[in-house]
Motif scaffolding. Sequence first.
Motif, PDB file in Angstrom:
ATOM      1  N   VAL A  46      48.222  57.962  20.582  1.00 43.83           N
ATOM      2  CA  VAL A  46      49.429  56.872  20.863  1.00 43.83           C
ATOM      3  C   VAL A  46      48.924  55.406  20.882  1.00 43.83           C
ATOM      4  O   VAL A  46      49.646  54.461  20.388  1.00 43.83           O
ATOM      5  CB  VAL A  46      50.127  57.267  21.973  1.00 43.83           C
ATOM      6  CG1 VAL A  46      51.157  56.369  22.357  1.00 43.83           C
ATOM      7  CG2 VAL A  46      50.859  58.612  21.858  1.00 43.83           C
ATOM      8  N   LEU A  47      47.785  55.155  21.633  1.00 46.11           N
ATOM      9  CA  LEU A  47      47.373  53.775  21.839  1.00 46.11           C
ATOM     10  C   LEU A  47      47.054  53.294  20.510  1.00 46.11           C
ATOM     11  O   LEU A  47      47.343  51.953  20.504  1.00 46.11           O
ATOM     12  CB  LEU A  47      46.117  53.995  22.690  1.00 46.11           C
ATOM     13  CG  LEU A  47      46.428  54.071  24.330  1.00 46.11           C
ATOM     14  CD1 LEU A  47      44.991  54.385  24.983  1.00 46.11           C
ATOM     15  CD2 LEU A  47      47.137  53.125  24.733  1.00 46.11           C
ATOM     16  N   LEU A  48      46.384  54.079  19.708  1.00 51.62           N
ATOM     17  CA  LEU A  48      46.105  53.447  18.280  1.00 51.62           C
ATOM     18  C   LEU A  48      47.411  53.024  17.637  1.00 51.62           C
ATOM     19  O   LEU A  48      47.639  52.088  16.795  1.00 51.62           O
ATOM     20  CB  LEU A  48      45.170  54.235  17.563  1.00 51.62           C
ATOM     21  CG  LEU A  48      43.936  54.787  17.929  1.00 51.62           C
ATOM     22  CD1 LEU A  48      43.273  55.845  17.219  1.00 51.62           C
ATOM     23  CD2 LEU A  48      43.064  53.382  17.825  1.00 51.62           C
ATOM     24  N   SER A  49      48.395  53.904  17.609  1.00 53.52           N
ATOM     25  CA  SER A  49      49.765  53.585  16.968  1.00 53.52           C
ATOM     26  C   SER A  49      50.485  52.467  17.334  1.00 53.52           C
ATOM     27  O   SER A  49      51.113  51.728  16.678  1.00 53.52           O
ATOM     28  CB  SER A  49      50.739  54.812  17.311  1.00 53.52           C
ATOM     29  OG  SER A  49      50.060  55.983  16.830  1.00 53.52           O
ATOM     30  N   ILE A  50      50.176  52.165  18.708  1.00 55.16           N
ATOM     31  CA  ILE A  50      51.061  50.903  19.266  1.00 55.16           C
ATOM     32  C   ILE A  50      50.308  49.468  19.115  1.00 55.16           C
ATOM     33  O   ILE A  50      50.742  48.593  19.358  1.00 55.16           O
ATOM     34  CB  ILE A  50      51.485  51.128  20.661  1.00 55.16           C
ATOM     35  CG1 ILE A  50      50.297  51.241  21.595  1.00 55.16           C
ATOM     36  CG2 ILE A  50      52.618  52.343  20.776  1.00 55.16           C
ATOM     37  CD1 ILE A  50      50.611  51.188  23.106  1.00 55.16           C
ATOM     38  N   GLY A  51      49.189  49.755  18.226  1.00 55.31           N
ATOM     39  CA  GLY A  51      48.553  48.746  17.999  1.00 55.31           C
ATOM     40  C   GLY A  51      47.314  48.465  18.732  1.00 55.31           C
ATOM     41  O   GLY A  51      46.601  47.232  18.533  1.00 55.31           O
TER      42      GLY A  51
ATOM     43  N   ARG B 299      45.498  63.195  22.200  1.00 55.65           N
ATOM     44  CA  ARG B 299      46.783  62.635  21.585  1.00 55.65           C
ATOM     45  C   ARG B 299      47.141  61.314  22.252  1.00 55.65           C
ATOM     46  O   ARG B 299      47.761  60.407  21.699  1.00 55.65           O
ATOM     47  CB  ARG B 299      47.896  63.895  22.082  1.00 55.65           C
ATOM     48  CG  ARG B 299      49.341  63.618  21.891  1.00 55.65           C
ATOM     49  CD  ARG B 299      50.029  64.598  22.485  1.00 55.65           C
ATOM     50  NE  ARG B 299      51.438  63.919  22.637  1.00 55.65           N
ATOM     51  CZ  ARG B 299      52.421  64.167  21.480  1.00 55.65           C
ATOM     52  NH1 ARG B 299      51.776  64.613  20.336  1.00 55.65           N
ATOM     53  NH2 ARG B 299      53.446  63.670  21.550  1.00 55.65           N
ATOM     54  N   GLU B 300      46.761  61.009  23.356  1.00 56.65           N
ATOM     55  CA  GLU B 300      47.061  59.990  23.899  1.00 56.65           C
ATOM     56  C   GLU B 300      46.246  58.536  23.231  1.00 56.65           C
ATOM     57  O   GLU B 300      46.996  57.524  23.204  1.00 56.65           O
ATOM     58  CB  GLU B 300      46.740  59.657  25.595  1.00 56.65           C
ATOM     59  CG  GLU B 300      47.021  58.722  26.423  1.00 56.65           C
ATOM     60  CD  GLU B 300      46.475  58.611  27.574  1.00 56.65           C
ATOM     61  OE1 GLU B 300      46.823  59.789  28.304  1.00 56.65           O
ATOM     62  OE2 GLU B 300      45.984  57.612  28.123  1.00 56.65           O
TER      63      GLU B 300
ATOM     64  N   ARG C 176      36.350  56.816  15.622  1.00 51.81           N
ATOM     65  CA  ARG C 176      36.643  57.248  14.218  1.00 51.81           C
ATOM     66  C   ARG C 176      38.210  58.223  13.964  1.00 51.81           C
ATOM     67  O   ARG C 176      38.561  58.561  13.059  1.00 51.81           O
ATOM     68  CB  ARG C 176      35.577  58.385  14.009  1.00 51.81           C
ATOM     69  CG  ARG C 176      34.202  57.831  13.524  1.00 51.81           C
ATOM     70  CD  ARG C 176      33.582  58.881  12.630  1.00 51.81           C
ATOM     71  NE  ARG C 176      33.279  60.396  13.456  1.00 51.81           N
ATOM     72  CZ  ARG C 176      32.030  60.104  14.191  1.00 51.81           C
ATOM     73  NH1 ARG C 176      31.104  59.160  13.976  1.00 51.81           N
ATOM     74  NH2 ARG C 176      31.881  61.267  14.902  1.00 51.81           N
ATOM     75  N   LEU C 177      38.792  58.095  15.352  1.00 50.89           N
ATOM     76  CA  LEU C 177      39.864  58.682  15.414  1.00 50.89           C
ATOM     77  C   LEU C 177      41.087  58.077  14.413  1.00 50.89           C
ATOM     78  O   LEU C 177      41.109  56.921  14.270  1.00 50.89           O
ATOM     79  CB  LEU C 177      40.729  58.871  16.890  1.00 50.89           C
ATOM     80  CG  LEU C 177      40.224  59.684  17.856  1.00 50.89           C
ATOM     81  CD1 LEU C 177      40.774  59.306  19.212  1.00 50.89           C
ATOM     82  CD2 LEU C 177      40.224  61.126  17.454  1.00 50.89           C
ATOM     83  N   GLN C 178      41.976  58.966  13.731  1.00 46.66           N
ATOM     84  CA  GLN C 178      43.055  58.269  12.970  1.00 46.66           C
ATOM     85  C   GLN C 178      44.352  58.561  13.897  1.00 46.66           C
ATOM     86  O   GLN C 178      44.558  59.751  14.451  1.00 46.66           O
ATOM     87  CB  GLN C 178      43.202  59.230  11.546  1.00 46.66           C
ATOM     88  CG  GLN C 178      41.850  59.084  10.785  1.00 46.66           C
ATOM     89  CD  GLN C 178      42.030  57.518  10.420  1.00 46.66           C
ATOM     90  OE1 GLN C 178      42.846  56.819   9.905  1.00 46.66           O
ATOM     91  NE2 GLN C 178      40.631  57.102   9.902  1.00 46.66           N
ATOM     92  N   PRO C 179      45.209  57.712  13.819  1.00 45.78           N
ATOM     93  CA  PRO C 179      46.394  57.696  14.887  1.00 45.78           C
ATOM     94  C   PRO C 179      47.192  59.111  14.697  1.00 45.78           C
ATOM     95  O   PRO C 179      47.498  59.681  15.451  1.00 45.78           O
ATOM     96  CB  PRO C 179      47.155  56.513  14.501  1.00 45.78           C
ATOM     97  CG  PRO C 179      46.166  55.629  13.810  1.00 45.78           C
ATOM     98  CD  PRO C 179      45.082  56.327  13.205  1.00 45.78           C
ATOM     99  N   VAL C 180      47.570  59.404  13.340  1.00 50.91           N
ATOM    100  CA  VAL C 180      48.361  60.392  13.136  1.00 50.91           C
ATOM    101  C   VAL C 180      47.707  62.091  13.757  1.00 50.91           C
ATOM    102  O   VAL C 180      48.154  62.590  14.164  1.00 50.91           O
ATOM    103  CB  VAL C 180      48.878  60.658  11.895  1.00 50.91           C
ATOM    104  CG1 VAL C 180      49.368  61.916  11.487  1.00 50.91           C
ATOM    105  CG2 VAL C 180      49.839  59.347  11.442  1.00 50.91           C
TER     106      VAL C 180
ATOM    107  N   MET D  98      47.636  62.102  17.228  1.00 54.58           N
ATOM    108  CA  MET D  98      48.688  62.489  17.753  1.00 54.58           C
ATOM    109  C   MET D  98      49.119  63.685  17.543  1.00 54.58           C
ATOM    110  O   MET D  98      49.788  64.529  18.582  1.00 54.58           O
ATOM    111  CB  MET D  98      49.849  61.670  17.476  1.00 54.58           C
ATOM    112  CG  MET D  98      49.745  60.195  18.399  1.00 54.58           C
ATOM    113  SD  MET D  98      51.147  59.256  17.950  1.00 54.58           S
ATOM    114  CE  MET D  98      51.237  58.846  16.164  1.00 54.58           C
ATOM    115  N   ARG D  99      48.498  64.462  16.528  1.00 55.12           N
ATOM    116  CA  ARG D  99      48.944  65.799  16.401  1.00 55.12           C
ATOM    117  C   ARG D  99      48.029  66.839  17.304  1.00 55.12           C
ATOM    118  O   ARG D  99      48.182  68.251  17.347  1.00 55.12           O
ATOM    119  CB  ARG D  99      48.739  66.425  14.918  1.00 55.12           C
ATOM    120  CG  ARG D  99      49.860  65.780  14.084  1.00 55.12           C
ATOM    121  CD  ARG D  99      49.540  66.177  12.565  1.00 55.12           C
ATOM    122  NE  ARG D  99      50.384  65.416  11.835  1.00 55.12           N
ATOM    123  CZ  ARG D  99      50.308  64.821  10.564  1.00 55.12           C
ATOM    124  NH1 ARG D  99      49.035  64.917  10.097  1.00 55.12           N
ATOM    125  NH2 ARG D  99      51.310  64.432   9.879  1.00 55.12           N
TER     126      ARG D  99
END
Lengths: 406, 230
Positions: free
Chosen positions: A299-304, A295-296, A396-400, A403-404
Amino acid sequence: MLAGLAWRNLWRQPRRTLLNVISIAFAALIMVFLLSFQMGTYATMKENVLQVIDGYAQVQPTGYQDSPDLKKTIADSDAIMKQIETVTGVATTAPRTTTFAILSNGEKSVGAAVLGVDPEREVRVSRLNRSIIHGNYLDREDSNAIVLGAALARSLGVEVGDSLTLLGEGLDGSIAADVLTVKGIFESGTPELDRQLSEMPLARFQEDFAMDAAVNLIVVTGPTLAGVLDALPDLEPLLNDREVELKSWKQLQPGLDAAINLDLNTSLMWYASMVIVVVFIILNTLLMSVLERTREFGVLLSIGMRPGKLGVMIWMELSLLALLGLLVGIGLGCVVTLLIGHYGLELPGAEAIFSQWGLPGRLYPRLSLLSISAGPGAMALCIFLAGILPYRRVRRLQPVDAMRAA
Amino acid sequence: MSTILECKHLTKQYHQGDTTVNALQGVDVSFNKGEFVSISGPSGSGKSTLLHIIGSLEQPTDGDVILDGISLRNESRRELADIRLNRIGFVFQAYNLIPVLTAAENVEFILQLQGVDRQARRARSGELLKQVGLEGLENRRPGQLSGGQQQRVAVARALASHPAIVLADEPTANLDSKNSDELLALMSKLNQESNVTIIVATHDPKVIAHTRRHIVLTDGNIETDETRAA
C-alpha cells in the motif's frame, strides 16, 4: 517523518518489542560489565606486576634485554634521567645496577639476583618498600644494608640484623665480595621474586662491582601506565646516539602481555558468539514483522512511497530497537559495574592464579570509555549491518505482489 | 474536455505454471479530465489489472499508458513512485490506511512524502477531512473509526496531493448500503468540485448508476463503453 513512523511501528507489538529490547539490553549489560571487569583486572595485573619491580618502561643498554650483563652499562645516566623527567606523562626515573651473585650465610649459599638501587628514587618507581614484612626498607643513610625476599631469607636462614656474604664478579673481572646486614625482608606477592631477589644501596653495589658511576638500566614510571605509554614516542628521540634502547612494559613483561592477550582473545570469541545469537534473534523477529506487513508495504508503495524510503524505514525500525536496547543495557551495565566496582568481587578458588599475577583476593571492575562502548558498539554495528537484509527485501517488493500477500 | 489519460493497446499476460492467462488483450481507451467512470465486468475480466496498469503498479506486457502527457512505459521504479505520489490517488477496497497514524496523519503522510511543510500539511488535511465529513475525528486512528469513516479518510488521502486521477478499486465492497450511498455521494461531489478524474472498478450497480460513463470489460477486452447524457 520516517523515524516517527518507524518508532510507532515498533510499538505495534509491544510485547515483541520489549522482548527484543530486553535481549539487546541484557547482552549489552553483560558485555559492559565483563569488559569492565576484564579491563579492571588487566589494569590491576599490570600495575601490580610492573610497580613491584619493572616500572612502566625502562632505558637499557642496547641488547641488554636479550642478554643481561653487568658489563652492559649506561654511562651518562644522570643526564638521561634529567631529560626523561621533562617529558609529559613521566613522573620519575630511578637508576639500577643488576647482577647475579652468591649470597651466603654460614654453610648456606644461594644464587640470587642482586639489584643496586637509589633508595630515595626507588621508592617512587617500585612498591617493594611497601612489601616489607620484617625490618625496614633501604634509606639514603644505608651503606652495607640489604633487603631480601622472604623465601630467599628462609633459604639462607637469615633474619633482620643478621649478616650475609655477597660474592660475585666485578665489571673489570675482579672478585666482588662484601658483608651485608639484612635490613628488611619483603613478601612481594610474586613467589618468583621472593625466592630470588635482593636489593642493596646503589653506591655500595657500584663500589663492590667496580662500576664507578655506571648503571645497567633506568626505570621509568609516571602517574598512569597509559600516560607513560603515550610519552614513549617523545622519549625515543632523547635517547638517539646513546647506545641505549627504550623498552615498554610489553617488552619487559612479555608473559603478562601474552596472558592478557590470550584471555582477551578468548573472551572476544565468546562475546562474538553472544552478539551473533542476539543479532539473529532480532533479525528473525524483524523479518517476521516484515513478512506480516508485506501487504501494508504494498500500500505504501502504491500511494507513492519510494522503495528506498520504505527500506530506510525498516532499517530505522531496527536501528531504533537496537538503540533503545543498547542504551538501556549500557545504563544498567554502568550501574552494575559501578556497584561491583565499589564493593569488589571475590572469586574463591582462584587465589593461586591471582598471586601469580600479583592480583588481590578481591577484584574491581573499572568503567572506561572502551569497556562501555566496545561491546555495545560491536553489537550496534552488527545489528545495523544485519538490517541490510530486510532493507534489500523491502526494496525489491513490487506494489501489486506485496498487496496480494496474505 | 481534454484527455488526461490514454491507454494504448494495453496487453497483459500472466503465466500460471504452463498456462498463459491473457488478462488484457489490447485495450485502447481514453479518459477526459473531470470524468467519473466506472469499469465493471465479471471476475477475471481484467478490471483490476487495467486499474493497476493505469496506476503504474504493474507494467503491461505490451502497450503504453500516457498520463497527463507522460508515458509510463519506460519510467524507473523510483520515477513511477513519484508519478503515483504526485499524479494518482488510490482508494482501495480494504481502505488500507496506515494503522499507527491518525486520520489526519494518514492524509498528511502523502504530503510529507511530497515535502510539503507542516503548516500547509495541517491546513490541507483539515480541509479535506472537513470535506469528507470527518471534522472532529482527525486524531482518531483507523482502528477507532468505522469502515465508512475509514473509507472517507482513504478518499481524503487520495485527494491530498491534487492528483490528476483517482483510481478506486471496489471502494464500496466492504461497506453497508448506507455507507456506500454516502461514499458515492461524496465521490460525486468531489469529482464535480475538484474536477478530478475518477475511475472506479466495481461490481456494484449503485456505483455504476452514479457514473456518467460506464465501461464493461469481458475477457480482457472492452465490451461496451457508454456515456450517458447529463
